[in-house]
Design an enzyme around this catalytic site. Structure first.
Site, PDB file in Angstrom:
ATOM      1  N   ASN A 172       0.881  -1.187   0.061  1.00 51.33           N
ATOM      2  CA  ASN A 172      -0.037   0.243   0.094  1.00 51.33           C
ATOM      3  C   ASN A 172       0.936   1.155   0.044  1.00 51.33           C
ATOM      4  OD1 ASN A 172      -1.448   2.372   1.146  1.00 51.33           O
ATOM      5  ND2 ASN A 172      -3.096   0.894   1.661  1.00 51.33           N
ATOM      6  N   GLU A 184      -8.633   0.063  -2.633  1.00 52.05           N
ATOM      7  CA  GLU A 184      -9.581   0.283  -1.361  1.00 52.05           C
ATOM      8  C   GLU A 184     -10.634   1.398  -1.572  1.00 52.05           C
ATOM      9  OE1 GLU A 184      -5.884  -1.177   1.601  1.00 52.05           O
ATOM     10  OE2 GLU A 184      -6.705   0.734   1.898  1.00 52.05           O
ATOM     11  N   ARG A 211      -9.581   7.846  -0.840  1.00 48.52           N
ATOM     12  CA  ARG A 211     -10.344   8.342   0.145  1.00 48.52           C
ATOM     13  C   ARG A 211     -11.336   9.485  -0.232  1.00 48.52           C
ATOM     14  NH1 ARG A 211      -8.730   6.243   5.251  1.00 48.52           N
ATOM     15  NH2 ARG A 211     -10.293   7.640   6.150  1.00 48.52           N
ATOM     16  N   ARG A 217      -7.063  12.791   0.650  1.00 50.45           N
ATOM     17  CA  ARG A 217      -5.917  13.258   1.345  1.00 50.45           C
ATOM     18  C   ARG A 217      -4.874  12.783   1.111  1.00 50.45           C
ATOM     19  NH1 ARG A 217      -7.061  10.196   7.308  1.00 50.45           N
ATOM     20  NH2 ARG A 217      -9.199  10.885   6.883  1.00 50.45           N
ATOM     21  N   HIS A 263      -3.536  -4.602   8.006  1.00 52.81           N
ATOM     22  CA  HIS A 263      -3.656  -3.508   8.777  1.00 52.81           C
ATOM     23  C   HIS A 263      -2.544  -3.413   9.951  1.00 52.81           C
ATOM     24  CE1 HIS A 263      -5.176   0.316  10.456  1.00 52.81           C
ATOM     25  NE2 HIS A 263      -5.537   0.631   9.253  1.00 52.81           N
ATOM     26  N   GLU A 310     -10.867  -9.553   3.811  1.00 55.76           N
ATOM     27  CA  GLU A 310      -9.614  -9.258   4.350  1.00 55.76           C
ATOM     28  C   GLU A 310      -9.946  -8.983   5.667  1.00 55.76           C
ATOM     29  OE1 GLU A 310      -7.259  -6.505   2.049  1.00 55.76           O
ATOM     30  OE2 GLU A 310      -6.483  -5.572   3.941  1.00 55.76           O
ATOM     31  N   HIS A 318      -5.701   3.379  -1.616  1.00 56.72           N
ATOM     32  CA  HIS A 318      -7.192   3.727  -0.968  1.00 56.72           C
ATOM     33  C   HIS A 318      -7.307   5.280  -1.558  1.00 56.72           C
ATOM     34  CE1 HIS A 318      -9.748   3.964   2.754  1.00 56.72           C
ATOM     35  NE2 HIS A 318     -10.374   4.349   1.710  1.00 56.72           N
ATOM     36  N   HIS A 341       1.018   6.278   1.554  1.00 58.29           N
ATOM     37  CA  HIS A 341       1.851   7.392   2.452  1.00 58.29           C
ATOM     38  C   HIS A 341       2.845   7.764   1.601  1.00 58.29           C
ATOM     39  CE1 HIS A 341      -1.256   7.130   5.560  1.00 58.29           C
ATOM     40  NE2 HIS A 341      -0.991   5.749   5.637  1.00 58.29           N
ATOM     41  N   THR A 354      -8.002   3.579   8.600  1.00 57.41           N
ATOM     42  CA  THR A 354      -9.378   2.799   8.549  1.00 57.41           C
ATOM     43  C   THR A 354      -9.549   1.739   9.944  1.00 57.41           C
ATOM     44  OG1 THR A 354      -9.067   2.402   6.253  1.00 57.41           O
ATOM     45  CG2 THR A 354     -10.820   1.124   7.097  1.00 57.41           C
TER      46      THR A 354
HETATM   47  N1  PXP Z   1      -5.960  -3.227   4.303  1.00 52.59           N
HETATM   48  C1  PXP Z   1      -6.778  -2.223   4.107  1.00 52.59           C
HETATM   49  C2  PXP Z   1      -8.099  -2.640   3.779  1.00 52.59           C
HETATM   50  C3  PXP Z   1      -6.567  -1.006   4.693  1.00 52.59           C
HETATM   51  O1  PXP Z   1      -7.466   0.036   4.537  1.00 52.59           O
HETATM   52  C4  PXP Z   1      -5.150  -0.650   4.745  1.00 52.59           C
HETATM   53  C5  PXP Z   1      -4.720   1.030   5.354  1.00 52.59           C
HETATM   54  O2  PXP Z   1      -4.995   1.584   4.211  1.00 52.59           O
HETATM   55  C6  PXP Z   1      -4.243  -1.517   4.949  1.00 52.59           C
HETATM   56  C7  PXP Z   1      -4.463  -2.889   4.546  1.00 52.59           C
HETATM   57  C8  PXP Z   1      -2.596  -1.403   5.131  1.00 52.59           C
HETATM   58  O3  PXP Z   1      -2.652  -0.945   6.640  1.00 52.59           O
HETATM   59  P1  PXP Z   1      -1.114  -0.474   7.240  1.00 52.59           P
HETATM   60  O4  PXP Z   1      -0.958   0.938   6.360  1.00 52.59           O
HETATM   61  O5  PXP Z   1      -1.316  -0.298   8.645  1.00 52.59           O
HETATM   62  O6  PXP Z   1      -0.033  -1.591   6.771  1.00 52.59           O
END
Ligand code: PXP
Length: 243
Positions: free
Chosen positions: A11, A72, A49, A53, A190, A154, A47, A14, A104
């Site tokens: 992901n 996402e 959003r 952001r 997550h 998930e 994602h 960031h 999330t």
């Molecule tokens: N899976 C989903 C559905 C999420 O919303 C997120 C955060 O955007 C992640 C995985 C990844 O989480 P993390 O950034 O804490 O690794």
């Protein structure tokens, strides 16, 4: 059912967060996606959003045209329309969304919103997009995910990541088993990092992990490609040890 080795979706939200801090186009998410894939990612997760952001609408075609994209998204009409634009994401993960949250924070309440979620699942699957539902590890939500015809769930690992005790592990084991018993593919994510990913990667029949924040944070020190490589190694080691 497991398609070995476990798929790793990196992901890169960031990376976009950092870019949006100055809005000067750097760091470029395409370069980030390339580095993640070189480091051993199987796909890129983003994602979009509602408040935009981090990821922006124009980021999606740039990534989806080059790499397998897992989008996402909230289960809304706006996001469904965006998901259906060419080039399509390979998969979509429906997530709950509240504007004020930092990330999330909980899973999708599938059991309480079956009709709306079933409609979005049907529309996305009709376009050939694989659909997973991001849910708390709760057998009632797993059952609801099966009833709306999702391809996968998930499991939200946030609570386990904060408190990786035996009780939270058991909660994940139970919902993982319920997912497989319901005929759904098992994904998780997550809050996972190099220290806590091992237990989750060793869950029987786990097929995919989506990991973002800890990889991007680690990349500040070792670079993104190496940070992904480290995570890939940790996942592979846990999977091998579990066999
Ligand atoms: N899976 C989903 C559905 C999420 O919303 C997120 C955060 O955007 C992640 C995985 C990844 O989480 P993390 O950034 O804490 O690794």
């Amino acid at each position: 059912m497991r398609d070995r080795p476990i798929r790793l979706g990196v992901n890169i939200d960031h990376v976009a967060t950092l870019r949006q801090a100055r809005r000067e186009g750097v760091p470029d998410i395409l370069e980030a996606a390339e580095a993640a894939m070189k480091g051993g990612a199987d796909g890129i997760t983003m994602h979009l959003r509602e408040d935009r952001r981090h990821v922006q609408d124009e980021d999606l075609p740039r990534i989806a045209s080059r790499f397998p994209l897992n989008l996402e998204m909230a289960a809304t009409e706006e996001m469904t329309k965006i998901a259906l634009k060419d080039p399509l994401p390979v998969s979509a993960c429906l997530v709950p969304e509240r504007r004020e949250e930092l990330t999330t924070e909980g899973g999708l309440d599938v059991a309480g919103n079956c009709e709306r979620i079933a409609t979005v699942v049907r529309t996305l699957k009709g376009a050939g997009i694989r659909v997973s539902l991001f849910i708390d590890p709760d057998p009632i939500q797993v059952e609801a995910a099966a009833s709306v015809n999702a391809d996968a769930v998930e499991l939200h690992t946030g609570r386990y990541a904060r408190t990786p005790n035996e009780a939270e592990r058991e909660v994940l084991r139970e919902s993982a088993a319920a997912t497989v018993a319901a005929g759904l593919h098992l994904h998780a994510g997550h809050g996972l990092d190099l220290n806590n990913v091992g237990f989750v990667a060793a869950l029987p029949d786990l097929e995919e992990l989506n990991i973002g924040f800890s990889i991007v944070a680690r990349a500040v020190f070792v670079g993104l490609e190496e940070a992904v490589r480290e995570m890939r190694r940790a996942i592979d080691a846990a999977e091998e040890a579990a066999e």
